[in-house]
Scaffold this motif. Sequence first.
Motif, PDB file in Angstrom:
ATOM      1  N   GLU A 504       0.821  -1.213   0.000  1.00 22.56           N
ATOM      2  CA  GLU A 504       0.000   0.000   0.000  1.00 22.56           C
ATOM      3  C   GLU A 504       0.852   1.258   0.000  1.00 22.56           C
ATOM      4  OE1 GLU A 504      -2.599  -0.392   3.307  1.00 22.56           O
ATOM      5  OE2 GLU A 504      -3.721  -2.072   2.442  1.00 22.56           O
ATOM      6  N   LYS A 505       1.954   1.244   0.750  1.00 25.90           N
ATOM      7  CA  LYS A 505       2.847   2.397   0.787  1.00 25.90           C
ATOM      8  C   LYS A 505       3.607   2.542  -0.523  1.00 25.90           C
ATOM      9  CE  LYS A 505       5.495   5.717   2.383  1.00 25.90           C
ATOM     10  NZ  LYS A 505       4.967   7.102   2.536  1.00 25.90           N
ATOM     11  N   ALA A 506       4.151   1.433  -1.010  1.00 29.90           N
ATOM     12  CA  ALA A 506       5.022   1.489  -2.185  1.00 29.90           C
ATOM     13  C   ALA A 506       4.268   1.862  -3.454  1.00 29.90           C
ATOM     14  CB  ALA A 506       5.726   0.148  -2.376  1.00 29.90           C
ATOM     15  N   TYR A 528       9.894   5.986  -1.456  1.00 28.48           N
ATOM     16  CA  TYR A 528       9.012   5.172  -2.300  1.00 28.48           C
ATOM     17  C   TYR A 528       9.818   4.130  -3.079  1.00 28.48           C
ATOM     18  CZ  TYR A 528       4.895   8.101  -1.496  1.00 28.48           C
ATOM     19  OH  TYR A 528       3.828   8.738  -0.921  1.00 28.48           O
ATOM     20  N   GLU A 529      10.960   4.557  -3.590  1.00 35.15           N
ATOM     21  CA  GLU A 529      11.821   3.640  -4.335  1.00 35.15           C
ATOM     22  C   GLU A 529      12.291   2.498  -3.446  1.00 35.15           C
ATOM     23  OE1 GLU A 529      16.132   4.623  -5.626  1.00 35.15           O
ATOM     24  OE2 GLU A 529      14.878   5.292  -7.301  1.00 35.15           O
ATOM     25  N   ARG A 530      12.658   2.830  -2.215  1.00 38.67           N
ATOM     26  CA  ARG A 530      13.144   1.820  -1.270  1.00 38.67           C
ATOM     27  C   ARG A 530      12.040   0.824  -0.914  1.00 38.67           C
ATOM     28  NH1 ARG A 530      14.066   4.934   2.793  1.00 38.67           N
ATOM     29  NH2 ARG A 530      16.072   5.661   2.029  1.00 38.67           N
ATOM     30  N   GLU A 531      10.823   1.335  -0.686  1.00 33.22           N
ATOM     31  CA  GLU A 531       9.708   0.454  -0.338  1.00 33.22           C
ATOM     32  C   GLU A 531       9.357  -0.476  -1.492  1.00 33.22           C
ATOM     33  OE1 GLU A 531       8.123   0.325   2.825  1.00 33.22           O
ATOM     34  OE2 GLU A 531       9.988   1.420   3.183  1.00 33.22           O
ATOM     35  N   ALA A 532       9.373   0.064  -2.710  1.00 32.94           N
ATOM     36  CA  ALA A 532       9.092  -0.770  -3.885  1.00 32.94           C
ATOM     37  C   ALA A 532      10.151  -1.861  -4.039  1.00 32.94           C
ATOM     38  CB  ALA A 532       9.032   0.099  -5.135  1.00 32.94           C
ATOM     39  N   ALA A 533      11.422  -1.495  -3.807  1.00 29.69           N
ATOM     40  CA  ALA A 533      12.505  -2.472  -3.925  1.00 29.69           C
ATOM     41  C   ALA A 533      12.362  -3.568  -2.861  1.00 29.69           C
ATOM     42  CB  ALA A 533      13.854  -1.773  -3.792  1.00 29.69           C
ATOM     43  N   LYS A 534      11.972  -3.190  -1.641  1.00 31.09           N
ATOM     44  CA  LYS A 534      11.749  -4.176  -0.582  1.00 31.09           C
ATOM     45  C   LYS A 534      10.645  -5.148  -0.966  1.00 31.09           C
ATOM     46  CE  LYS A 534      13.019  -1.440   3.530  1.00 31.09           C
ATOM     47  NZ  LYS A 534      12.456  -0.796   4.744  1.00 31.09           N
ATOM     48  N   PHE A 535       9.564  -4.595  -1.515  1.00 29.95           N
ATOM     49  CA  PHE A 535       8.427  -5.430  -1.911  1.00 29.95           C
ATOM     50  C   PHE A 535       8.850  -6.420  -2.999  1.00 29.95           C
ATOM     51  CE2 PHE A 535       4.898  -6.301  -4.768  1.00 29.95           C
ATOM     52  CZ  PHE A 535       3.913  -6.732  -3.891  1.00 29.95           C
ATOM     53  N   LEU A 536       9.538  -5.935  -4.011  1.00 30.10           N
ATOM     54  CA  LEU A 536       9.937  -6.800  -5.125  1.00 30.10           C
ATOM     55  C   LEU A 536      10.932  -7.872  -4.683  1.00 30.10           C
ATOM     56  CD1 LEU A 536      10.254  -4.099  -7.935  1.00 30.10           C
ATOM     57  CD2 LEU A 536       8.555  -5.927  -7.806  1.00 30.10           C
ATOM     58  N   ALA A 537      11.856  -7.517  -3.799  1.00 31.34           N
ATOM     59  CA  ALA A 537      12.820  -8.495  -3.313  1.00 31.34           C
ATOM     60  C   ALA A 537      12.136  -9.558  -2.456  1.00 31.34           C
ATOM     61  CB  ALA A 537      13.918  -7.794  -2.513  1.00 31.34           C
ATOM     62  N   LYS A 538      11.184  -9.133  -1.630  1.00 37.33           N
ATOM     63  CA  LYS A 538      10.499 -10.061  -0.723  1.00 37.33           C
ATOM     64  C   LYS A 538       9.674 -11.086  -1.485  1.00 37.33           C
ATOM     65  CE  LYS A 538       7.286 -10.147   3.209  1.00 37.33           C
ATOM     66  NZ  LYS A 538       6.496  -9.309   4.167  1.00 37.33           N
ATOM     67  N   MET A 551       4.449  -3.185  -9.641  1.00 33.18           N
ATOM     68  CA  MET A 551       5.467  -2.469  -8.871  1.00 33.18           C
ATOM     69  C   MET A 551       6.688  -2.168  -9.732  1.00 33.18           C
ATOM     70  SD  MET A 551       5.502  -1.208  -5.811  1.00 33.18           S
ATOM     71  CE  MET A 551       4.389  -2.253  -4.853  1.00 33.18           C
ATOM     72  N   GLN A 552       7.095  -3.126 -10.565  1.00 35.34           N
ATOM     73  CA  GLN A 552       8.184  -2.863 -11.503  1.00 35.34           C
ATOM     74  C   GLN A 552       7.824  -1.715 -12.441  1.00 35.34           C
ATOM     75  OE1 GLN A 552       8.878  -6.553 -13.571  1.00 35.34           O
ATOM     76  NE2 GLN A 552      10.358  -7.295 -12.058  1.00 35.34           N
TER      77      GLN A 552
END
Length: 566
Positions: A504-506, A528-538, A551-552
Amino acid sequence: MGDNLYTLWCKEPAPNHDLYVEICSTEYGRSTNDKTMKKNNVTAKKLRDKGNELYSKKKYHDAMAYYNQSISYAENNSEALALAYANRSTCFLNLNLFQECLIDIERARIGYPSSQMSKLDNREQKCMDLMNKIGNESHVREPELSFNENGMHPGVADCLKIEKNSKFGRHVVTTRDLEIAQTILVEMPFAFKNEPIKPDHSMQYDPFVDKSRIIQHDRSGDNTFGRCMYCYVECTNLIPCENCAGVLFCDEVCMKKAYHKNDCQMADSSRKETLGMVLRMLYRTNDAFPCVNELMTTVRLLLDGNNVNWHQNDDQRNFSLIFQLPTHSGHQWSRNLKLTRTVTEVIYNKVMRLPDFKGKFTSSTHRRFLQHLILHLFHVAEHAINASEYWRESDDQNLGTFDVRTFGNGMYPFGCYINHSCTPNVCWYFVDHRLICRVIRPIRKNQQLFGFYFPSTLCEHIPHQNRGLLLEYHYFFKCKCKLCLNPNWSIFTGKDLSEGPLYEKAIEPTWMDLNEIRKLTTEELVSYEREAAKFLAKYDRFHPVKDTMMMQHQLHMLWNTFASRR
């Protein structure tokens, strides 16, 4: 000239075995249909009037494109030229590009009606007042590599290298683990050619593309006249050629680097996309190798599979990489090969009328070599990367509703070796004509880099079967990614990952309009970039599913938006 179409780099039989077979007629002294586009104040006024219509609707970028065209057609030192500069200055003013506004005001003073000079004075004062009040800062983020630069290849991270095997041919791998959002390429092109956005160049005429995804553009959205025709910087004080119409550059330096002196003599043909690309590669190669024999030796070594990079300068190394791209001539239909040969002859006869070529390629051996070099460059031009940008009708549109449009094609010495996957681990976007490549999936040491050859990161824009046909038709290979090997796989039926605060944040920027996006601070954008990267890595183990691809896509759009001056 032989009838065999597969004669690229073939030589004559003994006793002339050092001479390449002739593939072009040698009638380069004949007249051609090249016509320089002439300046005309009447045309300039019509274009300026169209710009005024768009300006009244507050479509400042589209209005500027017409004012730019008007500037290119206006006669030197004429009132029409001054009026076009003056009108363009108002666009800059409304876009808060104050330095650019002041430059155009000064240019407009030459030839501007003396009775209206007070308008320029008032605009200049307003511009100065606004600049003192709100400043002249740009939102554009200048791209930087996340690693040290490769010593042999400018703009390439030192963790990248080109390898070769029987399965993939030459391809790019990483020598270390890569994390999402890291920048691994900021590469200048060996050659670049603008591509006007108009119906006959749209994907709507490709029989394989889902036409429901195609959005019609009118000429006002054409970025041909929105960028310098060498470095492709946008929203700047473009100047015209004094001798011909239809071209614009940042300054005389860009005009010279674009080899416009040559193009001015063959204006019509040099602006055609494929011919223009081959000509630009040929001009650059000719400059890189002052000695024809050195160029011929390099080509012979490359054809024999030898490495010649160690003793070359940057331009020569870039030529060597471009030259080694696959030609695919053995996979093409005879009709296409005949057309390629015909166009090669057209280019050969054109360049041999230029002093730089006519005085350099003087012997039969040199001229036959040049014919084959042109044909070879024509084949490798198929590997050009489409330069695209996100485009919107208004700044009130949400980021997720932006459309994609292509403004040119570039030959990138390293970037062109990145292979395709419908589930890529890197994406690219463009700052002027530079190719910026960033990581969108975790990549482990020694793994290959994969991009997406279509102008979007969302593969569902083109159905599975159509993607396969396009790739086979244009690039002569079958994609073997997870999506293509499992045609029944749907990104919409995978695991739903949209629940939870991380997603939701990303994903928030997707629902922001451009005005809101531009107000983000650097810290907010990085967050925002960091949150998106965390989501994609997870959730990488579930990829590709709807939420990971969205997200990508959002990351790609954010990076693109902050790379643009629009």
